[in-house]
Scaffold this active site. Structure first.
Site, PDB file in Angstrom:
ATOM      1  N   ASP A   9       0.874  -1.167   0.000  1.00  0.00           N
ATOM      2  CA  ASP A   9       0.000   0.000   0.000  1.00  0.00           C
ATOM      3  C   ASP A   9       0.914   1.221   0.000  1.00  0.00           C
ATOM      4  O   ASP A   9       2.113   1.119   0.297  1.00  0.00           O
ATOM      5  CB  ASP A   9      -0.870  -0.033   1.259  1.00  0.00           C
ATOM      6  CG  ASP A   9      -1.719   1.214   1.409  1.00  0.00           C
ATOM      7  OD1 ASP A   9      -2.299   1.660   0.407  1.00  0.00           O
ATOM      8  OD2 ASP A   9      -1.779   1.741   2.531  1.00  0.00           O
ATOM      9  N   ASP A  11      -0.311   5.118   0.849  1.00  0.00           N
ATOM     10  CA  ASP A  11      -0.673   6.095   1.885  1.00  0.00           C
ATOM     11  C   ASP A  11      -0.796   5.429   3.249  1.00  0.00           C
ATOM     12  O   ASP A  11      -1.590   4.507   3.436  1.00  0.00           O
ATOM     13  CB  ASP A  11      -2.004   6.764   1.524  1.00  0.00           C
ATOM     14  CG  ASP A  11      -1.890   7.653   0.300  1.00  0.00           C
ATOM     15  OD1 ASP A  11      -1.302   8.735   0.423  1.00  0.00           O
ATOM     16  OD2 ASP A  11      -2.377   7.241  -0.775  1.00  0.00           O
ATOM     17  N   ASP A 168      -2.084  -0.766   6.054  1.00  0.00           N
ATOM     18  CA  ASP A 168      -2.246  -0.104   7.347  1.00  0.00           C
ATOM     19  C   ASP A 168      -3.701   0.100   7.727  1.00  0.00           C
ATOM     20  O   ASP A 168      -4.013   0.262   8.901  1.00  0.00           O
ATOM     21  CB  ASP A 168      -1.547   1.268   7.331  1.00  0.00           C
ATOM     22  CG  ASP A 168      -2.307   2.272   6.482  1.00  0.00           C
ATOM     23  OD1 ASP A 168      -2.976   3.144   7.059  1.00  0.00           O
ATOM     24  OD2 ASP A 168      -2.255   2.169   5.244  1.00  0.00           O
TER      25      ASP A 168
END
Length: 223
Positions: A9, A11, A168
């Protein structure tokens, strides 16, 4: 099952863009005498404002219209000034360097626009480290839909079970797990407050483990 690729990922995982953006949005809300609960905003984390538009929510809270374009422009400018100063999150470099030594494929799977992701990767010196970069423009549906992860492994020429995803946010974890990847959650200060227990592993930092030990664990997940 041997692991042949890693999917990151962007961001909140490679670069913490999410904490500055949420803090700036909170500041915008405070000027109107309102607050933006993380429980509401979490729908946009790992996804987009299409999943949750904070300015529509602001209008609902204050019972009057606001200038969406002006607020969005101000929010983006202020948060970008902060994000441009942010370093790589801990452990990203070490994991990537070891992956390259082991000849693993590397990909980014992000719900953000390509220009956003690539511009930051250039600044961080990582753009040429990835074999593929998949973003919102490359799929019909962004996270939590699994399409970004399915397309990432397809591009790498491997099966979902041969890849590890690093995420996240709850939306990202759902996307990775639905696609069939082994998912490691590394929550940042914002997503730490949300549920990440649907990941295969949850760690405080990418410095918390070595890639070699992770590869062994992921390969044994069905045993």
């Amino acid at each position: 099952m041997k692991i042949k690729g890693l999917v990151f990922d962007f961001d909140g995982l490679i670069l913490d863009t999410e904490t500055p953006e949420y803090n700036v949005l909170q500041g915008v809300f405070q000027t109107y005498g309102a607050t933006l609960p993380l429980s509401e905003y979490s729908a946009a984390l790992g996804s987009s404002f299409e999943a949750f538009d904070p300015f529509v929510y602001l209008e609902e809270k204050i019972k009057r219209p606001v200038d969406h374009k002006a607020l969005y422009r101000d929010y983006k400018e202020r948060s970008l000034d902060i994000i441009k100063q942010q370093p790589l999150l801990p452990g990203v470099t070490q994991i990537m360097e070891r992956a390259i030594q082991l000849s693993l494929k590397l990909s980014v799977a992000s719900s953000s626009p390509h220009a956003w992701v690539s511009s930051h990767l250039v600044r961080l010196g990582l753009l040429d480290k990835f074999d593929f970069i998949l973003t919102a423009e490359d799929v019909a549906h962004i996270k939590p839909n699994p399409e970004l992860y399915l397309k990432s492994v397809q591009k790498m020429g491997i099966k979902p079970e041969e890849a590890i995803a690093f995420e996240d946010s709850p939306n990202g974890i759902q996307a990775a797990r639905s696609a069939g990847l082994f998912c490691v959650a590394v929550p940042n200060p914002i997503t730490l407050q949300l549920g990440t227990d649907h990941a295969d592993m949850v760690i405080d930092s990418l410095l918390s483990l070595t890639l070699d030990s992770l590869l062994q664990r992921a390969a044994r997940r069905d045993l």
